[in-house]
Design a protein around this motif. Structure first.
Motif, PDB file in Angstrom:
ATOM      1  N   TRP A 147      -6.173 -29.557  46.710  1.00 16.48           N
ATOM      2  CA  TRP A 147      -7.587 -29.563  47.090  1.00 16.48           C
ATOM      3  C   TRP A 147      -7.759 -29.844  48.586  1.00 16.48           C
ATOM      4  CZ3 TRP A 147     -11.698 -27.905  44.459  1.00 16.48           C
ATOM      5  CH2 TRP A 147     -11.621 -27.786  43.070  1.00 16.48           C
ATOM      6  N   MET A 148      -7.016 -30.819  49.098  1.00 14.66           N
ATOM      7  CA  MET A 148      -7.158 -31.172  50.513  1.00 14.66           C
ATOM      8  C   MET A 148      -6.650 -30.055  51.423  1.00 14.66           C
ATOM      9  SD  MET A 148      -6.182 -35.234  50.648  1.00 14.66           S
ATOM     10  CE  MET A 148      -6.441 -35.256  52.411  1.00 14.66           C
ATOM     11  N   THR A 149      -5.496 -29.475  51.075  1.00 22.34           N
ATOM     12  CA  THR A 149      -4.947 -28.385  51.887  1.00 22.34           C
ATOM     13  C   THR A 149      -5.869 -27.178  51.864  1.00 22.34           C
ATOM     14  OG1 THR A 149      -2.697 -29.128  51.370  1.00 22.34           O
ATOM     15  CG2 THR A 149      -2.952 -26.887  52.238  1.00 22.34           C
ATOM     16  N   GLY A 150      -6.344 -26.831  50.668  1.00 21.70           N
ATOM     17  CA  GLY A 150      -7.277 -25.711  50.553  1.00 21.70           C
ATOM     18  C   GLY A 150      -8.562 -25.962  51.319  1.00 21.70           C
ATOM     19  N   GLY A 151      -9.057 -27.194  51.244  1.00 18.81           N
ATOM     20  CA  GLY A 151     -10.283 -27.528  51.963  1.00 18.81           C
ATOM     21  C   GLY A 151     -10.118 -27.438  53.465  1.00 18.81           C
ATOM     22  N   LEU A 152      -8.970 -27.907  53.961  1.00 12.80           N
ATOM     23  CA  LEU A 152      -8.707 -27.857  55.405  1.00 12.80           C
ATOM     24  C   LEU A 152      -8.589 -26.416  55.909  1.00 12.80           C
ATOM     25  CD1 LEU A 152      -6.155 -30.794  55.776  1.00 12.80           C
ATOM     26  CD2 LEU A 152      -8.524 -30.743  56.577  1.00 12.80           C
ATOM     27  N   ILE A 153      -8.158 -25.521  55.023  1.00  8.90           N
ATOM     28  CA  ILE A 153      -8.062 -24.112  55.406  1.00  8.90           C
ATOM     29  C   ILE A 153      -9.399 -23.405  55.239  1.00  8.90           C
ATOM     30  CG2 ILE A 153      -6.981 -21.895  54.820  1.00  8.90           C
ATOM     31  CD1 ILE A 153      -4.502 -23.488  53.962  1.00  8.90           C
ATOM     32  N   PHE A 154     -10.051 -23.652  54.098  1.00  2.15           N
ATOM     33  CA  PHE A 154     -11.257 -22.894  53.747  1.00  2.15           C
ATOM     34  C   PHE A 154     -12.484 -23.321  54.538  1.00  2.15           C
ATOM     35  CE2 PHE A 154     -15.124 -22.646  51.104  1.00  2.15           C
ATOM     36  CZ  PHE A 154     -15.225 -21.268  50.968  1.00  2.15           C
ATOM     37  N   LEU A 155     -12.712 -24.622  54.645  1.00  4.41           N
ATOM     38  CA  LEU A 155     -13.958 -25.103  55.244  1.00  4.41           C
ATOM     39  C   LEU A 155     -14.151 -24.662  56.699  1.00  4.41           C
ATOM     40  CD1 LEU A 155     -14.253 -28.677  53.685  1.00  4.41           C
ATOM     41  CD2 LEU A 155     -15.514 -26.608  53.064  1.00  4.41           C
ATOM     42  N   PRO A 156     -13.126 -24.768  57.569  1.00  5.23           N
ATOM     43  CA  PRO A 156     -13.325 -24.276  58.945  1.00  5.23           C
ATOM     44  C   PRO A 156     -13.650 -22.785  59.000  1.00  5.23           C
ATOM     45  CG  PRO A 156     -11.397 -25.693  58.834  1.00  5.23           C
ATOM     46  CD  PRO A 156     -11.818 -25.427  57.427  1.00  5.23           C
ATOM     47  N   ILE A 157     -12.980 -21.997  58.148  1.00  6.19           N
ATOM     48  CA  ILE A 157     -13.265 -20.556  58.121  1.00  6.19           C
ATOM     49  C   ILE A 157     -14.691 -20.315  57.669  1.00  6.19           C
ATOM     50  CG2 ILE A 157     -12.689 -18.369  56.984  1.00  6.19           C
ATOM     51  CD1 ILE A 157      -9.799 -19.314  56.828  1.00  6.19           C
ATOM     52  N   PHE A 158     -15.128 -21.055  56.644  1.00  9.21           N
ATOM     53  CA  PHE A 158     -16.472 -20.851  56.112  1.00  9.21           C
ATOM     54  C   PHE A 158     -17.551 -21.248  57.109  1.00  9.21           C
ATOM     55  CE2 PHE A 158     -20.226 -22.615  53.958  1.00  9.21           C
ATOM     56  CZ  PHE A 158     -20.670 -21.474  53.298  1.00  9.21           C
ATOM     57  N   PHE A 159     -17.445 -22.444  57.675  1.00 12.85           N
ATOM     58  CA  PHE A 159     -18.512 -22.942  58.537  1.00 12.85           C
ATOM     59  C   PHE A 159     -18.495 -22.329  59.937  1.00 12.85           C
ATOM     60  CE2 PHE A 159     -18.546 -26.430  55.399  1.00 12.85           C
ATOM     61  CZ  PHE A 159     -19.908 -26.511  55.166  1.00 12.85           C
ATOM     62  N   LEU A 160     -17.330 -21.951  60.426  1.00 16.66           N
ATOM     63  CA  LEU A 160     -17.234 -21.480  61.809  1.00 16.66           C
ATOM     64  C   LEU A 160     -17.115 -19.968  61.942  1.00 16.66           C
ATOM     65  CD1 LEU A 160     -14.778 -24.196  63.190  1.00 16.66           C
ATOM     66  CD2 LEU A 160     -17.280 -24.180  63.302  1.00 16.66           C
ATOM     67  N   GLN A 161     -16.664 -19.285  60.882  1.00 16.39           N
ATOM     68  CA  GLN A 161     -16.373 -17.862  61.027  1.00 16.39           C
ATOM     69  C   GLN A 161     -17.089 -16.981  60.011  1.00 16.39           C
ATOM     70  OE1 GLN A 161     -14.546 -16.796  63.562  1.00 16.39           O
ATOM     71  NE2 GLN A 161     -13.884 -18.813  64.274  1.00 16.39           N
ATOM     72  N   TYR A 162     -17.072 -17.376  58.746  1.00 15.33           N
ATOM     73  CA  TYR A 162     -17.496 -16.486  57.667  1.00 15.33           C
ATOM     74  C   TYR A 162     -18.998 -16.236  57.672  1.00 15.33           C
ATOM     75  CZ  TYR A 162     -17.947 -14.622  52.911  1.00 15.33           C
ATOM     76  OH  TYR A 162     -18.229 -13.833  51.816  1.00 15.33           O
ATOM     77  N   GLY A 163     -19.389 -14.965  57.847  1.00 17.60           N
ATOM     78  CA  GLY A 163     -20.791 -14.583  57.751  1.00 17.60           C
ATOM     79  C   GLY A 163     -21.705 -15.193  58.792  1.00 17.60           C
ATOM     80  N   THR A 164     -21.179 -15.505  59.971  1.00 17.95           N
ATOM     81  CA  THR A 164     -21.998 -16.161  60.995  1.00 17.95           C
ATOM     82  C   THR A 164     -22.680 -15.167  61.934  1.00 17.95           C
ATOM     83  OG1 THR A 164     -20.011 -16.403  62.378  1.00 17.95           O
ATOM     84  CG2 THR A 164     -20.612 -18.259  60.954  1.00 17.95           C
ATOM     85  N   ASP A 165     -22.365 -13.896  61.802  1.00 22.50           N
ATOM     86  CA  ASP A 165     -22.978 -12.883  62.671  1.00 22.50           C
ATOM     87  C   ASP A 165     -24.486 -12.853  62.456  1.00 22.50           C
ATOM     88  OD1 ASP A 165     -23.925  -9.992  63.368  1.00 22.50           O
ATOM     89  OD2 ASP A 165     -21.948 -10.185  64.316  1.00 22.50           O
ATOM     90  N   SER A 166     -25.240 -12.740  63.538  1.00 24.75           N
ATOM     91  CA  SER A 166     -26.706 -12.774  63.470  1.00 24.75           C
ATOM     92  C   SER A 166     -27.297 -11.611  62.685  1.00 24.75           C
ATOM     93  CB  SER A 166     -27.301 -12.779  64.882  1.00 24.75           C
ATOM     94  OG  SER A 166     -26.880 -11.628  65.599  1.00 24.75           O
ATOM     95  N   SER A 167     -26.551 -10.522  62.550  1.00 21.44           N
ATOM     96  CA  SER A 167     -27.056  -9.344  61.833  1.00 21.44           C
ATOM     97  C   SER A 167     -27.171  -9.587  60.332  1.00 21.44           C
ATOM     98  CB  SER A 167     -26.143  -8.141  62.080  1.00 21.44           C
ATOM     99  OG  SER A 167     -24.838  -8.373  61.565  1.00 21.44           O
ATOM    100  N   TYR A 168     -26.566 -10.691  59.838  1.00 26.98           N
ATOM    101  CA  TYR A 168     -26.618 -10.985  58.406  1.00 26.98           C
ATOM    102  C   TYR A 168     -27.881 -11.741  57.991  1.00 26.98           C
ATOM    103  CZ  TYR A 168     -21.586  -9.929  58.166  1.00 26.98           C
ATOM    104  OH  TYR A 168     -20.360  -9.326  58.204  1.00 26.98           O
ATOM    105  N   SER A 169     -28.674 -12.181  58.931  1.00 24.05           N
ATOM    106  CA  SER A 169     -29.693 -13.185  58.647  1.00 24.05           C
ATOM    107  C   SER A 169     -30.981 -12.632  58.051  1.00 24.05           C
ATOM    108  CB  SER A 169     -30.031 -13.962  59.926  1.00 24.05           C
ATOM    109  OG  SER A 169     -30.485 -13.075  60.936  1.00 24.05           O
ATOM    110  N   GLU A 170     -30.992 -11.373  57.601  1.00 23.63           N
ATOM    111  CA  GLU A 170     -32.182 -10.854  56.937  1.00 23.63           C
ATOM    112  C   GLU A 170     -32.350 -11.577  55.602  1.00 23.63           C
ATOM    113  OE1 GLU A 170     -32.229  -6.617  56.674  1.00 23.63           O
ATOM    114  OE2 GLU A 170     -31.120  -6.375  58.536  1.00 23.63           O
TER     115      GLU A 170
END
Length: 295
Positions: A147-170
């Motif tokens: 859980w900790m290893t997965g969280g350390l990998i997943f959370l940064p990708i989710f909050f900093l990278q995944y779906g952050t492009d402004s074109s998604y905000s409709e």
């Protein structure tokens, strides 16, 4: 005449995409509806069964982790279903990203726990690990590490990278984050996950089949009466779930990455969404146990 032609082409494109979306929604509503009903039923019944037995085994602890993952995913499915039924997302952009991320988080965490079950049983079979050496806290520690290893990998990708492009905000659209595949780092990440999953499954599948055939040869004709054989069949079942639910998505992903572009090939998007939905069918694994497929 030029404005008229442009408008006509635009309308034609919208019609094609609209037809694809409508067809996609029907399929996804059916898939997610079946998973929600069957997965919820299986998870509840398995929870009651485990509570009555009060099992302290290592496998039971890992299965408990899988049930937690299933519960998190199942909680998100009504939001997905409401979107596909209404064709409007009403829960905000962050909730859209979260609901979209949960499905991938569930898939990879579940994959790791499935693989953990298979590897532990193989180690015991090959005498590399003694059952009496394993205590419940060993598996609890293993679960915490996953859980900790997965969280350390997943959370940064989710909050900093995944779906952050402004074109998604409709506010009225959701689950269109496949557009991130235009970014090189996401292409590399996807290819890495594809290679890791397929290589791991193929290796374990071949080893597992070898073990099963060896047990059949040595224990015949009372093969099924032996607990060791039944344990390996259960491991094979988990590998089969990975092959049926996860591998098709990853195999298609190679084709999707190579052929998807900013022009948004609607047919590829349709198939991609269906394969993503198929990954959630692993939630039916507990229903298989309860139904007697695996005793």
């Amino acid at each position: 005449m030029e404005p008229v032609n442009t408008s006509t082409l635009s309308n034609a494109s919208n019609i094609d995409l609209g037809h694809c979306n409508a067809h996609c929604r029907i399929i996804l509503i059916t898939l997610y509806g079946m998973v929600l009903l069957g997965g919820t039923t299986g998870t509840i019944l398995m929870s009651r069964l485990m509570f009555k037995r009060n099992s302290q085994s290592m496998i039971a602890t890992i299965v408990l982790n899988i049930m937690v993952l299933h519960s998190i995913l199942l909680f998100s499915l009504p939001f997905r279903l409401s979107y596909y039924v209404l064709d409007v997302w009403e829960f905000g952009f962050f909730a859209c990203r979260l609901a979209s991320g949960v499905i991938y988080c569930h898939m990879y965490f579940t994959f790791v726990f499935y693989v953990a079950i298979v590897i532990l049983r193989l180690l015991i079979y090959f005498k590399k690990l003694q059952m009496q050496e394993l205590q419940k806290y060993h598996v609890v520690v293993l679960s915490i590490i996953i859980w900790m290893t997965g969280g350390l990998i997943f959370l940064p990708i989710f909050f900093l990278q995944y779906g952050t492009d402004s074109s998604y905000s409709e506010h009225h659209r959701c689950f269109e984050f496949y557009k991130d595949l235009n970014c090189r780092k996401f292409i590399i990440l996807n290819y890495s996950m594809i290679v890791i999953m397929i290589t791991t499954v193929m290796t374990l599948f071949l080893i597992q089949m070898g073990v099963i055939f060896q047990l059949i040869k040595s224990l015949w004709p009372d093969t099924w009466a032996h607990q060791e054989f039944r344990a390996q069949i259960k491991s094979f079942f988990f590998l089969l779930v990975i092959v049926v639910c996860f591998i098709p998505h990853h195999a298609f992903r190679v084709h999707f990455i190579q052929n998807y572009s900013k022009k948004e090939n609607s047919e590829l998007v349709l198939y991609n969404e269906i394969f993503v939905a198929l990954t959630t069918a692993c939630c039916l694994d507990m229903l298989c146990f309860i139904g007697g497929v695996i005793h």
